[in-house]
Scaffold this active site. Sequence first.
Site, PDB file in Angstrom:
ATOM      1  CD  GLU A 488      -3.392   0.514   1.576  1.00 34.28           C
ATOM      2  OE1 GLU A 488      -3.522  -0.612   2.046  1.00 34.28           O
ATOM      3  OE2 GLU A 488      -4.341   1.300   1.458  1.00 34.28           O
ATOM      4  CD  GLU A 760      -4.794  -0.427   8.889  1.00 39.10           C
ATOM      5  OE1 GLU A 760      -4.090  -1.461   8.903  1.00 39.10           O
ATOM      6  OE2 GLU A 760      -5.348   0.010   7.870  1.00 39.10           O
TER       7      GLU A 760
HETATM    8  C1  BGC Z   1      -5.561   2.582   4.344  1.00 44.85           C
HETATM    9  C2  BGC Z   1      -6.149   3.639   5.222  1.00 44.85           C
HETATM   10  C3  BGC Z   1      -7.016   4.458   4.336  1.00 44.85           C
HETATM   11  C4  BGC Z   1      -8.144   3.548   3.994  1.00 44.85           C
HETATM   12  C5  BGC Z   1      -9.297   4.147   3.314  1.00 44.85           C
HETATM   13  C6  BGC Z   1      -6.690   1.695   3.928  1.00 44.85           C
HETATM   14  O1  BGC Z   1      -6.287   0.649   3.157  1.00 44.85           O
HETATM   15  O2  BGC Z   1      -4.525   1.905   4.945  1.00 44.85           O
HETATM   16  O3  BGC Z   1      -5.411   4.145   6.190  1.00 44.85           O
HETATM   17  O4  BGC Z   1      -7.363   5.693   4.799  1.00 44.85           O
HETATM   18  O5  BGC Z   1      -7.688   2.420   3.301  1.00 44.85           O
HETATM   19  O6  BGC Z   1     -10.329   4.021   4.108  1.00 44.85           O
END
Ligand code: BGC
Length: 905
Positions: A488, A760
């Site tokens: 990501e 997270e």
């Molecule tokens: C990310 C988040 C991001 C979200 C969207 C995720 O995969 O890691 O931090 O804001 O997607 O809701």
Amino acid sequence: MKPLQLLTLFLLLAAHAAQAQLTVSQLRCEHLENPVGLDAPAPYLSWQLTAARRNTLQTAYEIRVAGSPEALLKGRKLLWASGKVNSPVSAGVPYGGPALESGQRCFWQVRVWDSHGQVSPWSEPARWQMALLNPQDWKAVWIQPGYAEPAGRPSPMFRTEFQLAKPVRSATLYVTARGLYEAQLNGTRAGDAYLTPGWTAYQHRLAYQTYEVASLLRKGPNAIGVMLGNGWHRGYVGFQDKNDNYGSDISLLLQLEITFTDGSKQLVLSGPGWKSATGEILGSELYNGETQDARLIRQGWSLPGYNDADWSGVQTASFPGQLLVASSNEPIRKQETFAPLRIFKTPAGEQVIDFGQNLVGWVVMQAQGKAGDRITLSHAEVLDKAGNFYTENLRAAKSQDVFILSGSGTETFEPKFTFHGFRYVKVEGYPGELKPESFQAVALYSDMRPTGSFECSNPLLNQLQHNIQWGQKGNFLDVPTDCPQRDERLGWTGDAQVFAATAAYNMDVYAFFAKWLRDLAADQRADGAVPFVVPNVLGTNAMASAGWADAATIIPWNIYVAFGDARMLEQQYASMKAWVEYMRSKSTNHLWNTGFHFGDWLFYRPADDNDGRAAVTDKYLIAQCFYAYSTQLLIKTAAVLGKTGEAEAYSKLLEDIRAAFLREYVTPSGRLVSGTQTAYVLALQFDMLPEDLRAQAAARLADNIRSYSTHLTTGFLGTPYLCHVLTRFGYADLAYELLLQDSYPSWLYPVKMGATTIWERWDGQKPDSSFQTPGMNSFNHYAYGAIGEWMYRAVAGISPDEAEPGYRRIRIRPLPGGKLSYAGGELLSPYGKIRSKWSAEGGRYRLEVEIPANTQASIWIPAPEGAAVLESGLPVGGVRELAVKGREDQALRVDAGSGTYVFTW
Ligand code: BGC
């Protein structure tokens, strides 16, 4: 006079001289220290005053700029002499001399006059250097490998040699790539920037770097070598298993400009005639890692005289739409290094090194073995319940570096074109025993100046602060990313938005965000929609989620308030306005209730929710709140920029947005249709409710928190404002209780579980040590670290004043509480160091405050009514530099000029 008298007089005079001292330091140009390679036509110059006397303000300044250090010090043949300018401005004076030319070097210094009638000596000289200001200045030609690219995309290497007939006076290297590059001159790396050219919205803006390289050149034969990696340009980026996001090519553009001592010049340019080959880097990917085969190292390839007979030529290319811009933020550099804390075998038999800190960067390794021995380093953030190496949460990111030995004694390995988020490294295939001295972890991140610190008597809170700062370090690699480890690592706008204000305390992030916000504007859709991620690699429909897209308004405003440079608002105004207009265009009767939204991402939702404890907040209620907030920030911005008409027009719009909110989401008695913490927090924080409904809403919020046994239930969007709202409406004690809560969900729960960064999810690792779902479980995600802002603002008590931004006016308002015996913070503001530290012992309080020169502060001393408040032992009313303003909100307000003050009561 007797000797003793003489001595006393001398000492008195010396003391007076020391006291009288006024000095200028910390010279910055475009928020950077001695930047090389600027394309701002009139760079902004800033400095800080240090004054021994309290209450010092700058009354005038004088700047001088010259083309050489010698000319500057003589004060002759100046490029620009401002003369004495009566002005208090010390943070942001635009260069006012004749137009600057490409490559021009400028040396400058400044002196100031203060409100006590003193004049400072000239500051130490500082410098800046211009970049290439016109597209025509680029004479170099893009080059690509001249051989057929093998599978696996090994890193291409390019080289050329050239003769210099005369001694070199100065030399500047301009270089960029479609891909990543590392340039070497005569065997030495140019500069100490990594992962260059960094990541921008490449289809609109590609940065190049400028290096001073005279010391690497010599009269006679010279050579340049450049190695490239796939990077963000054509490597895998995003979770859609997609590479070639910006093109499938890998290309280099390089221009070396040499000036000889006799003033004549020579150019060395990428173009036909260069050679290309592959070497030891068999492949590199940001997510997957790098493979190097030391048997393929081409010794001496960037030195003159190297035999490149077996190298291919190059192909030239041109990229018409490519817009080159000078790098405008601090480059990624190597920062902290870590020795192994522990080397051990897991129950599964894996050899693992623990570096003790979840960090972002890579491992440098020494090894000795046979040619062809293959060592694999895998990276992980955590060990699982059984103590084994755990990589499932990295999803598709392999995060493995592979090093193949050449067998030539002790060899050192270090990747070039990847990075990993890790604390643990699994080592496979290492010949011999793993010795701690053979492994070193190196943290890499954008080289922003650290500015903030927070400390208190509770070690768990100190660890939380540490984790927040490491969340920032790990995710500010040229782009503010959601996380640094899985497949990501994207510039998620929502995450950046919620964390920006905290980030602005921890480090000087002006240039970092100014750069990223340009990309945000560049990637914004024509209809004003703002992408989920910037740079946008998720497609033109991945846009416009409430709380994410508002990065367009919230970050510029926060950065303006923290650093005081209104050019941030000028730069972003069109983008801010376009985003508000987008929301307007999607609304009916001022109600924005269409489109996809992430909502209060990762809010509290128990796995077994039989009694409806999940804290679900209506997504359109949230959208309406952010619509109002963005409009509010646009109004403030218009006012700062003097766009009075627009400010008025949007004020009317804001009223309509709030009225629509009340009609749709609020019952007559003031209950919100979503009875969640996030709903009340957003409604209160963004002033969505009329005055007479606020107190009851705050009470409902407090009740809700208590109904969860004093736990938060907020996700990404509610969490950042939770404690601020509680504090504002008289529930600071409850805010402290939340801060100090250490069972899930809370900020301290991960700390108690041994976290060294922000997670997270509130329960990334459960109390029984099992993990949340591997599909989304990063252990380095700064979003919830947004509590840092409250710790600086409310616990330590340092905040800026919007009316005089950049801490030109400082608000000091600590709130002792939370059973802390002391707490304090420091902030290196644009004017210098601010400090606020309080302690409490047996009912006696002490508050130390430091206010930098050329600023003023309002201090709310949290002493009870009637308490005798002293400053350095004297009643506050009798201290000349303090103006006692009386009681405000259960505190005694005094206004102060610069200086250090010690209050006791
Ligand atoms: C990310 C988040 C991001 C979200 C969207 C995720 O995969 O890691 O931090 O804001 O997607 O809701």
